[in-house]
Write a protein that holds these residues in place. Structure first.
Motif, PDB file in Angstrom:
ATOM      1  N   UNK A   1      12.777 -44.356  57.661  1.00  8.40           N
ATOM      2  CA  UNK A   1      12.996 -44.551  59.100  1.00  8.40           C
ATOM      3  C   UNK A   1      11.927 -43.781  59.857  1.00  8.40           C
ATOM      4  N   UNK A   2      10.851 -44.465  60.175  1.00  9.78           N
ATOM      5  CA  UNK A   2       9.760 -43.856  60.933  1.00  9.78           C
ATOM      6  C   UNK A   2       8.979 -44.969  61.605  1.00  9.78           C
ATOM      7  N   UNK A   3       8.800 -44.842  62.908  1.00 10.24           N
ATOM      8  CA  UNK A   3       8.142 -45.907  63.652  1.00 10.24           C
ATOM      9  C   UNK A   3       6.835 -46.309  62.970  1.00 10.24           C
ATOM     10  N   UNK A   4       6.604 -47.644  62.839  1.00 13.04           N
ATOM     11  CA  UNK A   4       7.329 -48.779  63.439  1.00 13.04           C
ATOM     12  C   UNK A   4       8.302 -49.481  62.495  1.00 13.04           C
ATOM     13  N   UNK A   5       8.643 -48.857  61.345  1.00  9.67           N
ATOM     14  CA  UNK A   5       9.429 -49.562  60.332  1.00  9.67           C
ATOM     15  C   UNK A   5      10.674 -48.760  59.980  1.00  9.67           C
ATOM     16  N   UNK A   6      11.804 -49.467  59.904  1.00 13.55           N
ATOM     17  CA  UNK A   6      13.089 -48.845  59.584  1.00 13.55           C
ATOM     18  C   UNK A   6      13.758 -49.721  58.525  1.00 13.55           C
ATOM     19  N   UNK A   7      13.899 -49.190  57.288  1.00 12.33           N
ATOM     20  CA  UNK A   7      14.392 -50.016  56.189  1.00 12.33           C
ATOM     21  C   UNK A   7      15.355 -49.244  55.287  1.00 12.33           C
ATOM     22  N   UNK A   8      16.285 -50.001  54.697  1.00 12.17           N
ATOM     23  CA  UNK A   8      17.260 -49.489  53.743  1.00 12.17           C
ATOM     24  C   UNK A   8      17.148 -50.321  52.474  1.00 12.17           C
ATOM     25  N   UNK A   9      17.210 -49.658  51.322  1.00 14.19           N
ATOM     26  CA  UNK A   9      17.208 -50.351  50.028  1.00 14.19           C
ATOM     27  C   UNK A   9      18.396 -49.872  49.202  1.00 14.19           C
ATOM     28  N   UNK A  10      19.110 -50.798  48.602  1.00 16.71           N
ATOM     29  CA  UNK A  10      20.301 -50.509  47.804  1.00 16.71           C
ATOM     30  C   UNK A  10      20.044 -51.011  46.389  1.00 16.71           C
ATOM     31  N   UNK A  11      19.764 -50.077  45.470  1.00 12.06           N
ATOM     32  CA  UNK A  11      19.374 -50.452  44.122  1.00 12.06           C
ATOM     33  C   UNK A  11      20.537 -50.772  43.214  1.00 12.06           C
ATOM     34  N   UNK A  12      20.229 -51.500  42.142  1.00  9.97           N
ATOM     35  CA  UNK A  12      21.254 -51.873  41.165  1.00  9.97           C
ATOM     36  C   UNK A  12      20.597 -51.961  39.787  1.00  9.97           C
ATOM     37  N   UNK A  13      21.396 -51.705  38.735  1.00  5.73           N
ATOM     38  CA  UNK A  13      20.901 -51.895  37.382  1.00  5.73           C
ATOM     39  C   UNK A  13      20.820 -50.624  36.578  1.00  5.73           C
ATOM     40  N   UNK A  14      21.757 -50.442  35.655  1.00  2.00           N
ATOM     41  CA  UNK A  14      21.716 -49.301  34.764  1.00  2.00           C
ATOM     42  C   UNK A  14      21.983 -47.988  35.472  1.00  2.00           C
ATOM     43  N   UNK A  15      21.915 -46.895  34.704  1.00  2.35           N
ATOM     44  CA  UNK A  15      22.221 -45.579  35.278  1.00  2.35           C
ATOM     45  C   UNK A  15      21.144 -45.149  36.261  1.00  2.35           C
ATOM     46  N   UNK A  16      19.864 -45.421  35.934  1.00  2.00           N
ATOM     47  CA  UNK A  16      18.770 -45.016  36.825  1.00  2.00           C
ATOM     48  C   UNK A  16      17.937 -46.195  37.311  1.00  2.00           C
ATOM     49  N   UNK A  17      18.196 -47.389  36.762  1.00  2.00           N
ATOM     50  CA  UNK A  17      17.384 -48.541  37.114  1.00  2.00           C
ATOM     51  C   UNK A  17      17.385 -48.839  38.600  1.00  2.00           C
TER      52      UNK A  17
ATOM     53  N   UNK B   1      18.067 -46.803  41.050  1.00  2.00           N
ATOM     54  CA  UNK B   1      17.403 -45.715  41.764  1.00  2.00           C
ATOM     55  C   UNK B   1      15.891 -45.900  41.734  1.00  2.00           C
ATOM     56  N   UNK B   2      15.374 -46.315  40.583  1.00  2.00           N
ATOM     57  CA  UNK B   2      13.939 -46.570  40.447  1.00  2.00           C
ATOM     58  C   UNK B   2      13.519 -47.731  41.339  1.00  2.00           C
ATOM     59  N   UNK B   3      14.297 -48.814  41.318  1.00  2.00           N
ATOM     60  CA  UNK B   3      13.943 -50.011  42.083  1.00  2.00           C
ATOM     61  C   UNK B   3      13.917 -49.730  43.580  1.00  2.00           C
ATOM     62  N   UNK B   4      14.943 -49.062  44.087  1.00  2.00           N
ATOM     63  CA  UNK B   4      14.978 -48.791  45.526  1.00  2.00           C
ATOM     64  C   UNK B   4      13.892 -47.802  45.932  1.00  2.00           C
ATOM     65  N   UNK B   5      13.664 -46.777  45.101  1.00  2.00           N
ATOM     66  CA  UNK B   5      12.651 -45.776  45.431  1.00  2.00           C
ATOM     67  C   UNK B   5      11.254 -46.387  45.459  1.00  2.00           C
ATOM     68  N   UNK B   6      10.925 -47.206  44.466  1.00  2.00           N
ATOM     69  CA  UNK B   6       9.588 -47.821  44.431  1.00  2.00           C
ATOM     70  C   UNK B   6       9.392 -48.768  45.613  1.00  2.00           C
ATOM     71  N   UNK B   7      10.437 -49.489  45.969  1.00  2.00           N
ATOM     72  CA  UNK B   7      10.329 -50.419  47.095  1.00  2.00           C
ATOM     73  C   UNK B   7      10.103 -49.671  48.404  1.00  2.00           C
TER      74      UNK B   7
ATOM     75  N   UNK C   1       3.953 -55.580  45.152  1.00  2.00           N
ATOM     76  CA  UNK C   1       3.550 -54.391  44.387  1.00  2.00           C
ATOM     77  C   UNK C   1       4.780 -53.673  43.831  1.00  2.00           C
ATOM     78  N   UNK C   2       5.836 -53.631  44.628  1.00  2.00           N
ATOM     79  CA  UNK C   2       7.068 -52.981  44.165  1.00  2.00           C
ATOM     80  C   UNK C   2       7.644 -53.703  42.949  1.00  2.00           C
ATOM     81  N   UNK C   3       7.598 -55.025  42.955  1.00  2.00           N
ATOM     82  CA  UNK C   3       8.083 -55.800  41.802  1.00  2.00           C
ATOM     83  C   UNK C   3       7.322 -55.397  40.544  1.00  2.00           C
ATOM     84  N   UNK C   4       6.010 -55.249  40.663  1.00  2.00           N
ATOM     85  CA  UNK C   4       5.208 -54.841  39.500  1.00  2.00           C
ATOM     86  C   UNK C   4       5.567 -53.420  39.065  1.00  2.00           C
ATOM     87  N   UNK C   5       5.778 -52.534  40.044  1.00  2.00           N
ATOM     88  CA  UNK C   5       6.187 -51.164  39.717  1.00  2.00           C
ATOM     89  C   UNK C   5       7.490 -51.152  38.929  1.00  2.00           C
ATOM     90  N   UNK C   6       8.458 -51.934  39.411  1.00  2.00           N
ATOM     91  CA  UNK C   6       9.782 -51.965  38.778  1.00  2.00           C
ATOM     92  C   UNK C   6       9.677 -52.536  37.370  1.00  2.00           C
TER      93      UNK C   6
END
Length: 266
Positions: A41-57, A59-65, A89-94
């Motif tokens: 949350x910092x101008x000009x972009x405000x976004x939320x990501x809710x990750x899913x998949x495994x114990x840490x999967x 968390x990794x997906x939302x953080x990379x995105x 790029x996030x898809x490749x990271x994940x």
């Protein structure tokens, strides 16, 4: 309860200035061991990501995105094209991460940004998944984004009522996500900039515990974004806190005509 503070910014826009204030919070909730949500949350972009998949999967997906999207905001040019490039790029990271390569790993991404490229500024919402953007305008709360979920598709097809959808066993099943095997083109909605508007961006950890009316109630009771965010989080935890909870409240203040004798804040 996490510490929450309100940030403010005076934004130069075509023909004048715009006052914005916002606050954000994320919390693990009462039932989960790990917080798989992430927020920027910092101008000009405000976004939320809710990750899913495994114990840490998740968390990794939302953080990379969020990392990829925050880099776009830091670069200063936020457009659908730069957002989609960041998500690719996030898809490749994940996919490259050893703990996040299964088909069930992914993340929602939902938010909005201010587009000042035209003659008049506009808000643009973006959405993949079932996190949400709400707008409160003229005393009414409106869900701007459309959930990408099995339940929403059943509602849209007339096979399920909104009341039945609230407790449906497939309530957590989403149909689109940012992940190794999914597309990364969000839905967009363009909105006029209107003084007095209040936006809420949230993961479904909030909407599982608070109705739309409940969200509006806490906004009505709390003019300050940090106070509103904190009140909603506290209520969601008291109602069960069954999932990770992430909330952003963004307020649109008054616009001011440009003054040729002064310089707008960067």
């Amino acid at each position: 309860m996490p510490e929450v503070s309100t940030q403010t910014r005076t934004v130069p826009v075509p023909g004048g200035e715009l006052e914005l204030s916002w606050a954000a919070v994320t919390d693990t909730g009462r039932r989960r061991e790990v917080n798989q949500d992430a927020v920027f949350a910092s101008f000009p972009l405000f976004v939320v990501a809710d990750g899913m998949g495994g114990h840490v999967g998740g968390e990794i997906a939302s953080a990379r995105t969020i990392e990829r999207l925050s880099a776009v905001a830091d670069a200063g040019t936020v457009t659908p094209k730069t957002i989609e490039n960041a998500l690719a790029r996030a898809v490749k990271d994940i996919a490259a991460h050893p703990e996040a390569t299964d088909d069930g790993t992914g993340t929602t991404v939902t938010g909005l940004f201010l587009d000042t490229s035209g003659d008049a500024p506009h808000w643009v919402t973006l959405n993949i998944g079932d996190s949400r953007v709400y707008l409160v305008r003229d005393g009414a709360i409106i869900q701007i984004t459309t959930d990408h979920s099995v339940v929403q598709e059943l509602v849209a097809a007339g096979r399920l009522s909104p009341e039945e959808a609230e407790n449906h066993p497939y309530g957590n099943v989403i149909t689109r996500a940012v992940g190794p095997s999914e597309g990364v083109t969000p839905d967009y909605v363009r909105l006029d900039v209107v003084e007095g508007d209040r936006f809420v961006i949230c993961s479904d950890g909030l909407t599982k515990e608070l109705t739309d009316y409940g969200i509006r109630h806490f906004l009505d009771e709390n003019a300050d974004p940090a106070a509103a965010v904190s009140a909603m989080l506290e209520a969601a935890l008291e109602n069960g806190g069954r999932d990770n909870i992430t909330i952003v409240v963004l307020d649109v203040g008054p616009t001011a005509a440009a003054d040729d004798s002064s310089t707008a804040e960067d």
